[in-house]
Design a protein around this motif. Structure first.
Motif, PDB file in Angstrom:
ATOM      1  N   THR A 219     -78.885 -66.136 -36.711  1.00 54.93           N
ATOM      2  CA  THR A 219     -78.474 -65.705 -38.046  1.00 54.93           C
ATOM      3  C   THR A 219     -79.119 -64.354 -38.331  1.00 54.93           C
ATOM      4  O   THR A 219     -80.200 -64.050 -37.823  1.00 54.93           O
ATOM      5  CB  THR A 219     -78.907 -66.721 -39.127  1.00 54.93           C
ATOM      6  N   ALA A 220     -78.448 -63.555 -39.130  1.00 46.83           N
ATOM      7  CA  ALA A 220     -78.962 -62.220 -39.425  1.00 46.83           C
ATOM      8  C   ALA A 220     -78.629 -61.839 -40.852  1.00 46.83           C
ATOM      9  O   ALA A 220     -77.562 -62.191 -41.379  1.00 46.83           O
ATOM     10  CB  ALA A 220     -78.380 -61.194 -38.450  1.00 46.83           C
ATOM     11  N   ASP A 221     -79.571 -61.114 -41.461  1.00 47.19           N
ATOM     12  CA  ASP A 221     -79.300 -60.501 -42.751  1.00 47.19           C
ATOM     13  C   ASP A 221     -79.631 -59.014 -42.636  1.00 47.19           C
ATOM     14  O   ASP A 221     -79.744 -58.487 -41.527  1.00 47.19           O
ATOM     15  CB  ASP A 221     -80.087 -61.183 -43.876  1.00 47.19           C
ATOM     16  N   ALA A 222     -79.809 -58.340 -43.742  1.00 44.67           N
ATOM     17  CA  ALA A 222     -80.001 -56.888 -43.719  1.00 44.67           C
ATOM     18  C   ALA A 222     -81.305 -56.457 -43.065  1.00 44.67           C
ATOM     19  O   ALA A 222     -81.422 -55.319 -42.607  1.00 44.67           O
ATOM     20  CB  ALA A 222     -79.937 -56.334 -45.142  1.00 44.67           C
ATOM     21  N   SER A 223     -82.293 -57.347 -42.987  1.00 45.47           N
ATOM     22  CA  SER A 223     -83.615 -56.918 -42.504  1.00 45.47           C
ATOM     23  C   SER A 223     -84.130 -57.649 -41.277  1.00 45.47           C
ATOM     24  O   SER A 223     -85.051 -57.168 -40.619  1.00 45.47           O
ATOM     25  CB  SER A 223     -84.652 -57.073 -43.620  1.00 45.47           C
ATOM     26  N   LYS A 224     -83.524 -58.801 -40.943  1.00 44.09           N
ATOM     27  CA  LYS A 224     -84.077 -59.553 -39.816  1.00 44.09           C
ATOM     28  C   LYS A 224     -83.008 -60.393 -39.126  1.00 44.09           C
ATOM     29  O   LYS A 224     -81.941 -60.681 -39.697  1.00 44.09           O
ATOM     30  CB  LYS A 224     -85.229 -60.452 -40.278  1.00 44.09           C
ATOM     31  N   VAL A 225     -83.334 -60.764 -37.871  1.00 39.17           N
ATOM     32  CA  VAL A 225     -82.507 -61.677 -37.086  1.00 39.17           C
ATOM     33  C   VAL A 225     -83.367 -62.870 -36.712  1.00 39.17           C
ATOM     34  O   VAL A 225     -84.515 -62.708 -36.273  1.00 39.17           O
ATOM     35  CB  VAL A 225     -81.979 -60.995 -35.801  1.00 39.17           C
ATOM     36  N   GLU A 226     -82.807 -64.056 -36.857  1.00 39.22           N
ATOM     37  CA  GLU A 226     -83.556 -65.270 -36.530  1.00 39.22           C
ATOM     38  C   GLU A 226     -82.827 -66.034 -35.431  1.00 39.22           C
ATOM     39  O   GLU A 226     -81.626 -66.265 -35.511  1.00 39.22           O
ATOM     40  CB  GLU A 226     -83.709 -66.153 -37.772  1.00 39.22           C
ATOM     41  N   LEU A 227     -83.578 -66.416 -34.394  1.00 37.88           N
ATOM     42  CA  LEU A 227     -83.053 -67.222 -33.303  1.00 37.88           C
ATOM     43  C   LEU A 227     -83.732 -68.582 -33.342  1.00 37.88           C
ATOM     44  O   LEU A 227     -84.967 -68.667 -33.401  1.00 37.88           O
ATOM     45  CB  LEU A 227     -83.329 -66.578 -31.937  1.00 37.88           C
ATOM     46  N   VAL A 228     -82.932 -69.632 -33.284  1.00 39.77           N
ATOM     47  CA  VAL A 228     -83.459 -70.991 -33.250  1.00 39.77           C
ATOM     48  C   VAL A 228     -82.839 -71.709 -32.061  1.00 39.77           C
ATOM     49  O   VAL A 228     -81.610 -71.776 -31.933  1.00 39.77           O
ATOM     50  CB  VAL A 228     -83.148 -71.758 -34.557  1.00 39.77           C
ATOM     51  N   CYS A 229     -83.705 -72.235 -31.185  1.00 39.94           N
ATOM     52  CA  CYS A 229     -83.249 -72.960 -29.990  1.00 39.94           C
ATOM     53  C   CYS A 229     -84.156 -74.169 -29.835  1.00 39.94           C
ATOM     54  O   CYS A 229     -85.315 -74.037 -29.413  1.00 39.94           O
ATOM     55  CB  CYS A 229     -83.314 -72.063 -28.767  1.00 39.94           C
ATOM     56  N   GLY A 230     -83.637 -75.351 -30.177  1.00 38.96           N
ATOM     57  CA  GLY A 230     -84.497 -76.528 -30.183  1.00 38.96           C
ATOM     58  C   GLY A 230     -85.587 -76.337 -31.230  1.00 38.96           C
ATOM     59  O   GLY A 230     -85.315 -76.014 -32.391  1.00 38.96           O
ATOM     60  N   SER A 231     -86.833 -76.514 -30.816  1.00 34.97           N
ATOM     61  CA  SER A 231     -87.952 -76.308 -31.737  1.00 34.97           C
ATOM     62  C   SER A 231     -88.506 -74.891 -31.680  1.00 34.97           C
ATOM     63  O   SER A 231     -89.442 -74.557 -32.406  1.00 34.97           O
ATOM     64  CB  SER A 231     -89.074 -77.309 -31.426  1.00 34.97           C
ATOM     65  N   ALA A 232     -87.921 -74.052 -30.798  1.00 32.50           N
ATOM     66  CA  ALA A 232     -88.370 -72.656 -30.692  1.00 32.50           C
ATOM     67  C   ALA A 232     -87.684 -71.812 -31.750  1.00 32.50           C
ATOM     68  O   ALA A 232     -86.470 -71.914 -31.976  1.00 32.50           O
ATOM     69  CB  ALA A 232     -88.071 -72.107 -29.303  1.00 32.50           C
ATOM     70  N   ARG A 233     -88.445 -70.957 -32.404  1.00 27.14           N
ATOM     71  CA  ARG A 233     -87.907 -70.109 -33.468  1.00 27.14           C
ATOM     72  C   ARG A 233     -88.491 -68.704 -33.342  1.00 27.14           C
ATOM     73  O   ARG A 233     -89.707 -68.536 -33.202  1.00 27.14           O
ATOM     74  CB  ARG A 233     -88.256 -70.702 -34.831  1.00 27.14           C
ATOM     75  N   PHE A 234     -87.625 -67.701 -33.378  1.00 30.54           N
ATOM     76  CA  PHE A 234     -88.053 -66.301 -33.298  1.00 30.54           C
ATOM     77  C   PHE A 234     -87.428 -65.520 -34.450  1.00 30.54           C
ATOM     78  O   PHE A 234     -86.252 -65.725 -34.780  1.00 30.54           O
ATOM     79  CB  PHE A 234     -87.627 -65.656 -31.976  1.00 30.54           C
ATOM     80  N   THR A 235     -88.214 -64.638 -35.025  1.00 31.76           N
ATOM     81  CA  THR A 235     -87.708 -63.740 -36.074  1.00 31.76           C
ATOM     82  C   THR A 235     -87.955 -62.299 -35.646  1.00 31.76           C
ATOM     83  O   THR A 235     -89.090 -61.931 -35.320  1.00 31.76           O
ATOM     84  CB  THR A 235     -88.401 -64.008 -37.416  1.00 31.76           C
ATOM     85  N   LEU A 236     -86.891 -61.499 -35.601  1.00 27.79           N
ATOM     86  CA  LEU A 236     -86.976 -60.101 -35.169  1.00 27.79           C
ATOM     87  C   LEU A 236     -86.545 -59.186 -36.304  1.00 27.79           C
ATOM     88  O   LEU A 236     -85.564 -59.459 -37.009  1.00 27.79           O
ATOM     89  CB  LEU A 236     -86.067 -59.849 -33.958  1.00 27.79           C
ATOM     90  N   GLN A 237     -87.280 -58.086 -36.471  1.00 30.53           N
ATOM     91  CA  GLN A 237     -86.878 -57.070 -37.434  1.00 30.53           C
ATOM     92  C   GLN A 237     -85.674 -56.309 -36.890  1.00 30.53           C
ATOM     93  O   GLN A 237     -85.580 -56.036 -35.685  1.00 30.53           O
ATOM     94  CB  GLN A 237     -88.030 -56.103 -37.704  1.00 30.53           C
ATOM     95  N   THR A 238     -84.754 -55.950 -37.759  1.00 29.30           N
ATOM     96  CA  THR A 238     -83.568 -55.214 -37.330  1.00 29.30           C
ATOM     97  C   THR A 238     -83.789 -53.711 -37.436  1.00 29.30           C
ATOM     98  O   THR A 238     -84.649 -53.237 -38.190  1.00 29.30           O
ATOM     99  CB  THR A 238     -82.345 -55.598 -38.179  1.00 29.30           C
TER     100      THR A 238
END
Length: 386
Positions: A89-108
């Protein structure tokens, strides 16, 4: 943007698009990987003003949109994810990846600052992907690596009707491969000087599908681009690169010199012997080939410290008869092994004209069969001490 896709699909697509990312980008925005979600699927793109890469894969798209994130970081993350579906999922400032219990948030990164990718030129024709990859690999071994001489770092692509010729040289060796293809027009005639590294990587990465589509803008070298497109289970892949500028040297005539001495050997035996003998070859010294009666001997040495020699059977033929024109030849060991390794035929023919003249290698399906001229490799011989 909201999408879901399989972990393996994501990893392969990101790896492929990110391979073209510059190691040291001229501007930070070029380190980004553009992710665009539409009703047709998800597209991952990279561009460094010279080479672009774009791959489109199937995905479940809930909300369309686009985001620009660090390509190398996304590449590392996608490889490390567990084997489960990935929600992005992505909004204006970040992208979030969720895979199982793993979660990553990246700045855009700002999408508005990212350059527009080149438009793929109109298709010029198609060629079987495996044949094209093999042809390119046979030729790029002779391309130069010196960026100060850019014209020698390219492969000259010549299109004439239903034939494609690939030619490369670094001034000390030269390789030419000719293959048939399916042109969009049988009357087409065009040339392009393509960066060898990009051509090699592109041809290898397109083997997932049966065909590769070549697209050449304006039909000439200099200002223009060439594009490659492949379709496969992993998605639709497109890559473009800017053509090199400069006049490629007129070297093709060197391959048309009539041989005064032919030496035919087993390709595998020649490679094995050359590898062993080259172990003792001193830097900048030659690997010597002594040509005898139905046999050749490979020799090399490091002064008085180490010497090596090995004899292998050969068919030696002198078309003109008389006294043997060449009894010994000096090869750069690396060039010789590169050339022999490029042949897919069980036998290879060494064609000599004079001790100090270039030697041409061609393939043979049978030891006493016809010489195959679709692939030719020329090596400049080294001067032997008198």
């Amino acid at each position: 943007m909201k999408i879901r896709l399989e972990r393996d699909v994501l990893a392969e697509a990101v790896q492929w698009a990110a391979r073209s990312l510059p190691v040291r980008p001229s501007v930070p925005i070029l380190a980004g990987l553009l992710v665009r979600a539409t009703a047709e699927g998800v597209t991952f793109s990279s561009f460094d003003y010279e080479t672009s890469a774009e791959i489109t894969v199937k995905a479940t798209v809930t909300d369309e949109g686009e985001a620009l994130v660090s390509g190398r970081l996304l590449s590392d993350i996608s490889r490390s994810l567990p084997a489960k579906p990935v929600d992005i999922t992505a909004d204006a400032s970040k992208v979030e990846l969720v895979c199982g219990s793993a979660r990553f948030t990246l700045q855009t990164l700002p999408v508005a600052d990212y350059p527009s990718l080149p438009t793929m030129p109109e298709a010029t024709g198609t060629v079987p992907s495996d044949s094209f990859a093999q042809a390119v690999s046979q030729v790029v071994v002779a391309a130069g690596r010196d960026e100060l001489l850019p014209v020698f770092t390219g492969v000259r692509v010549e299109i004439e009707g239903d034939t494609i010729s690939l030619l490369a040289t670094d001034r000390y060796r030269m390789a030419l491969k000719e293959l048939t293809w399916n042109p969009a027009s049988t009357s087409i005639s065009a040339t392009a000087l393509v960066p060898a590294k990009v051509l090699n990587e592109s041809s290898k990465s397109m083997t997932a599908g049966e065909q590769v589509s070549l697209s050449l803008a304006n039909g000439g070298s200099g200002e223009g681009i060439i594009g490659f497109e492949g379709h496969g289970a992993a998605g639709e892949r497109q890559t473009t690169t800017r053509l090199l500028d400069g006049e490629f040297p007129k070297v093709r005539h060197i391959m048309n010199t009539a041989a005064l001495l032919n030496v035919r050997v087993s390709t595998a035996e020649a490679i094995a012997a050359a590898k062993r003998v080259a172990l003792v070859a001193e830097r900048n010294t030659s690997l010597r080939m002594l040509i005898g009666d139905q046999m050749i001997t490979l020799e090399a040495a490091t002064g008085d410290q180490a010497q090596a020699s090995e004899a292998i059977e050969a068919v030696v033929d002198q078309p003109g008869g008389g006294e043997q024109v060449v009894t010994a030849a000096g090869f750069n060991p690396t060039y010789l092994l590169d050339a022999l390794g490029a042949f897919v035929t069980p036998y290879v023919n060494f064609a000599f004209t004079a001790p100090s003249k270039p030697c041409q290698l061609t393939g043979l399906a049978e030891l006493d069969g016809e010489i195959q001229t679709d692939y030719r490799h020329v090596i400049m011989l080294m001067r032997l001490p008198s």
